[in-house]
Design a protein around this motif. Structure first.
Motif, PDB file in Angstrom:
ATOM      1  N   GLY A 113      43.099  39.559  72.976  1.00 16.65           N
ATOM      2  CA  GLY A 113      42.220  38.723  72.165  1.00 16.65           C
ATOM      3  C   GLY A 113      42.438  37.244  72.424  1.00 16.65           C
ATOM      4  N   GLN A 114      43.702  36.839  72.552  1.00 18.53           N
ATOM      5  CA  GLN A 114      44.015  35.436  72.816  1.00 18.53           C
ATOM      6  C   GLN A 114      43.470  34.994  74.168  1.00 18.53           C
ATOM      7  N   ALA A 115      43.526  35.885  75.147  1.00 21.06           N
ATOM      8  CA  ALA A 115      43.108  35.513  76.501  1.00 21.06           C
ATOM      9  C   ALA A 115      41.600  35.585  76.701  1.00 21.06           C
ATOM     10  N   LEU A 116      40.974  36.601  76.109  1.00 16.96           N
ATOM     11  CA  LEU A 116      39.562  36.863  76.374  1.00 16.96           C
ATOM     12  C   LEU A 116      38.633  36.349  75.289  1.00 16.96           C
ATOM     13  N   GLY A 117      39.151  36.172  74.086  1.00 19.27           N
ATOM     14  CA  GLY A 117      38.338  35.661  73.000  1.00 19.27           C
ATOM     15  C   GLY A 117      37.340  36.674  72.465  1.00 19.27           C
ATOM     16  N   GLY A 118      36.410  36.190  71.656  1.00 21.20           N
ATOM     17  CA  GLY A 118      35.381  37.056  71.083  1.00 21.20           C
ATOM     18  C   GLY A 118      35.982  38.161  70.238  1.00 21.20           C
ATOM     19  N   THR A 119      35.448  39.371  70.398  1.00 19.94           N
ATOM     20  CA  THR A 119      35.915  40.521  69.616  1.00 19.94           C
ATOM     21  C   THR A 119      36.917  41.368  70.396  1.00 19.94           C
ATOM     22  N   ALA A 120      37.512  40.799  71.440  1.00 22.62           N
ATOM     23  CA  ALA A 120      38.374  41.587  72.321  1.00 22.62           C
ATOM     24  C   ALA A 120      39.517  42.252  71.573  1.00 22.62           C
ATOM     25  N   GLU A 121      40.167  41.533  70.668  1.00 20.05           N
ATOM     26  CA  GLU A 121      41.308  42.130  69.967  1.00 20.05           C
ATOM     27  C   GLU A 121      40.865  43.302  69.101  1.00 20.05           C
ATOM     28  N   ALA A 122      39.843  43.113  68.302  1.00 24.72           N
ATOM     29  CA  ALA A 122      39.371  44.191  67.426  1.00 24.72           C
ATOM     30  C   ALA A 122      38.850  45.368  68.246  1.00 24.72           C
ATOM     31  N   ARG A 173      34.168  55.734  81.480  1.00 20.84           N
ATOM     32  CA  ARG A 173      33.327  54.535  81.470  1.00 20.84           C
ATOM     33  C   ARG A 173      32.435  54.522  80.223  1.00 20.84           C
ATOM     34  N   GLY A 174      31.853  55.661  79.897  1.00 17.61           N
ATOM     35  CA  GLY A 174      30.981  55.738  78.725  1.00 17.61           C
ATOM     36  C   GLY A 174      31.720  55.447  77.445  1.00 17.61           C
ATOM     37  N   LEU A 175      32.935  55.979  77.298  1.00 18.19           N
ATOM     38  CA  LEU A 175      33.721  55.719  76.092  1.00 18.19           C
ATOM     39  C   LEU A 175      34.069  54.248  75.990  1.00 18.19           C
ATOM     40  N   ALA A 176      34.438  53.641  77.105  1.00 14.31           N
ATOM     41  CA  ALA A 176      34.770  52.216  77.093  1.00 14.31           C
ATOM     42  C   ALA A 176      33.574  51.371  76.685  1.00 14.31           C
ATOM     43  N   ARG A 177      32.406  51.718  77.168  1.00 10.93           N
ATOM     44  CA  ARG A 177      31.207  50.959  76.806  1.00 10.93           C
ATOM     45  C   ARG A 177      30.911  51.062  75.317  1.00 10.93           C
ATOM     46  N   HIS A 178      31.257  52.203  74.719  1.00 11.59           N
ATOM     47  CA  HIS A 178      31.003  52.399  73.286  1.00 11.59           C
ATOM     48  C   HIS A 178      31.854  51.460  72.443  1.00 11.59           C
ATOM     49  N   TYR A 179      33.085  51.197  72.886  1.00 10.79           N
ATOM     50  CA  TYR A 179      34.017  50.424  72.064  1.00 10.79           C
ATOM     51  C   TYR A 179      34.185  48.978  72.505  1.00 10.79           C
ATOM     52  N   LEU A 180      33.982  48.679  73.778  1.00  9.39           N
ATOM     53  CA  LEU A 180      34.395  47.391  74.323  1.00  9.39           C
ATOM     54  C   LEU A 180      33.191  46.575  74.779  1.00  9.39           C
ATOM     55  N   SER A 181      32.994  45.442  74.160  1.00  9.36           N
ATOM     56  CA  SER A 181      31.842  44.613  74.508  1.00  9.36           C
ATOM     57  C   SER A 181      32.123  43.702  75.701  1.00  9.36           C
ATOM     58  N   ASP A 182      33.384  43.365  75.918  1.00  8.99           N
ATOM     59  CA  ASP A 182      33.741  42.458  77.019  1.00  8.99           C
ATOM     60  C   ASP A 182      33.847  43.259  78.319  1.00  8.99           C
ATOM     61  N   PRO A 183      33.092  42.889  79.351  1.00  8.99           N
ATOM     62  CA  PRO A 183      33.137  43.637  80.610  1.00  8.99           C
ATOM     63  C   PRO A 183      34.525  43.626  81.256  1.00  8.99           C
ATOM     64  N   ARG A 184      35.326  42.628  80.943  1.00 12.19           N
ATOM     65  CA  ARG A 184      36.676  42.597  81.505  1.00 12.19           C
ATOM     66  C   ARG A 184      37.554  43.689  80.889  1.00 12.19           C
ATOM     67  N   LEU A 185      37.364  43.974  79.622  1.00 13.46           N
ATOM     68  CA  LEU A 185      38.094  45.084  79.005  1.00 13.46           C
ATOM     69  C   LEU A 185      37.646  46.414  79.592  1.00 13.46           C
ATOM     70  N   ARG A 186      36.345  46.540  79.850  1.00 18.76           N
ATOM     71  CA  ARG A 186      35.855  47.784  80.457  1.00 18.76           C
ATOM     72  C   ARG A 186      36.416  47.938  81.873  1.00 18.76           C
TER      73      ARG A 186
END
Length: 499
Positions: A113-122, A173-186
């Motif tokens: 979250g600190q590095a990527l910002g937005g909703t990354a931590e949640a 990939r599908g599960l990650a897209r469901h939870y993670l809005s940041d493409p870097r997290l995916r």
């Protein structure tokens, strides 16, 4: 007491041998190479030491249990287990970097979250919570017990809540897209599919347990190199009375209608056995070693699978120290889909702009002095093949390996890590080299991939259709990687104990 022949002195074979020896079986391990360890190899030159196979130990409890039950604690056998923190240094295509802590999903989420910002931590917390639920549902049936087919999971299927948790027809990939809005997290999640040699677009959502396990149970290094784990296990088996035959190639697993009777070596010698444990690649076993019609069905299933990816490796002796370099480093490509298309697509080819993994331990036992670094560099690669089979590249073709080495070094430079003027020397290891050294067809690191919803059921079972013949290691259930290979040895030893 049974006479047991173990074919292959990889980690699975040695772990099974140790567990069987303490049960008073007479165990002989036969290995085609001149030494033990299989893919868990090492290379030394001029004081530089490299792990050439697994470079990370997770779920050390698997090996603590193995060592405790065969004569003494793990740490007493290997020396120091180093808890890595940070465990990984990630560099994303936009230049953002993250130093990932070695343990605790919550702390990892905060750092992201600190590095990527937005909703990354949640988002990462939510994804890890789902992964934890999948782990609780799948750990016993998928990892710790024999798995012979879909019917073994009928109790799981009766609980619709568990089925929804595992999401068997959803890709990673599908599960990650469901939870993670940041493409870097995916992108980070995509990487974990490669831990099983797979494509995240086809691998099951259940592989979300891989980052969960890594962050929940920690990432460890063995002082002196992960190869020290193989050394310790080999010594433990000797203490338990296991015999070894090195540079002894098995040509055939011998059978009768009643089951296995032993193995025949390449020179014609026959080793009689009541039980044979194959730590060979499952395809090699069923295609080349077992001349018995009962092996036809497992081989047929294997031919319906997608083999795992392989790897192109550079061993770099680097002069000087590199600011910001971590023990484990991942520098992502800007187009992960192009990378997976190059490996698993119809027109396989070396990846032009690959994700690069570098293991550079800050370990004085693995370098000549503190002013040098030993870099193990790995990029995902198509398997080796010379017949034009889909998904393969002829890595022995003139003019391929050395120019591709130069290409990888250029990509590293483009991502801010140019070591070309600091290289004392380099070694290249291609998928063809991996195939030659370990008998893994095409140099597939994990045997079969996890691509497809039915992949877990196509992976060969630990008990073969031939009485007395068992499979252990990364190409059989439950899969590849040090923890799963250790689990497979425990399953096999238990199955033999019940027979």
């Amino acid at each position: 007491m049974a006479r047991v022949v173990v074919v292959g002195a990889g980690m699975g074979g040695m772990a099974a041998a140790a567990r069987l020896a303490v049960k008073r079986h007479q165990v002989t391990v036969v290995e085609q190479a001149a030494t033990y360890g299989g893919k868990l190899g090492s290379f030394e030159r001029d004081g530089f030491v490299f792990d050439t196979g697994p470079s990370l130990l997770t779920i050390p409890a698997v090996y603590r249990d193995l060592f405790n039950k065969t004569g003494g604690p793990l740490e007493g056998a290997v020396g120091e287990l180093v808890d890595l923190d940070p465990a990984f240094g990630y560099r994303f295509p936009d230049g953002v970097t993250v130093d990932m802590p070695g343990v605790d999903p919550g702390v990892c989420a905060h750092v992201l979250g600190q590095a990527l910002g937005g909703t990354a931590e949640a988002d990462w917390r939510a994804f890890m919570a789902r992964a934890a639920s999948i782990w609780q549902v799948t750990r016993r049936p998928f990892l710790e017990a024999p798995l012979t087919g879909a019917r073994d999971l009928l109790p799981l299927a009766r609980n619709l809540g568990d089925v929804r948790t595992v999401a068997p027809f959803t890709s990673l990939r599908g599960l990650a897209r469901h939870y993670l809005s940041d493409p870097r997290l995916r992108m980070l999640v995509d990487r974990y599919a490669t831990y099983t040699g797979s494509d995240p677009r086809r691998a099951p959502a259940a592989l979300a347990t891989v980052p969960y396990v890594e962050q929940m149970f920690g990432a460890y290094h063995v002082a002196g190199g992960i190869r020290k784990l193989a050394d310790a296990l080999y010594e433990r088996t000797l203490e338990r009375g296991v015999a070894y035959r090195f540079s002894a190639d098995v040509a055939e697993v011998l059978t009768t209608d009643a089951g296995v009777t032993g193995v025949r070596l390449g020179d014609g010698e026959v080793l009689e056995a009541d039980v044979v444990v194959a730590n060979a690649d499952a395809t090699h076993l069923y295609r080349d070693l077992l001349h018995d019609p009962r092996g036809a069905e497992p081989l047929k299933r294997l031919r319906r699978t997608t083999p795992s990816l392989s790897g192109f490796v550079l061993l770099l002796a680097v002069k000087g120290r590199t600011p910001g370099l971590r023990h484990h480093n991942v520098w992502f490509t800007g187009d992960y889909d192009a990378e997976f298309d190059s490996i698993f697509g119809r027109d396989a080819k070396p990846v032009h702009d690959p994700t690069i993994y570098v293991c550079a331990p800050d370990d004085d036992a693995m370098r000549p002095d503190a002013d040098h670094e030993s870099w193990f560099v790995l990029v995902n690669a198509p398997r080796h093949g010379t017949t034009g089979e889909r998904g393969t590249v002829d890595w022995t073709a003139p003019g391929l390996a050395e120019p591709y080495r130069d290409r990888v070094l250029q990509v590293m430079a483009d991502r801010g890590y140019d070591v070309r003027d600091r290289l004392l020397w380099s070694e290249v290891r291609t998928p063809a080299d991996l195939e030659a050294g370990t008998r893994a067809p095409g140099g597939s690191i994990y045997g079969t991939s996890s691509n497809g919803a039915r992949a877990a059921f196509l992976r060969p079972a630990n008990a073969s259709p031939v009485p007395g013949l068992y499979l252990v290691g990364g190409s059989s259930h439950p899969g590849g990687g040090l923890p799963l290979v250790g689990m497979s040895a425990e399953i096999v030893a238990d199955l033999i104990g019940r027979a």
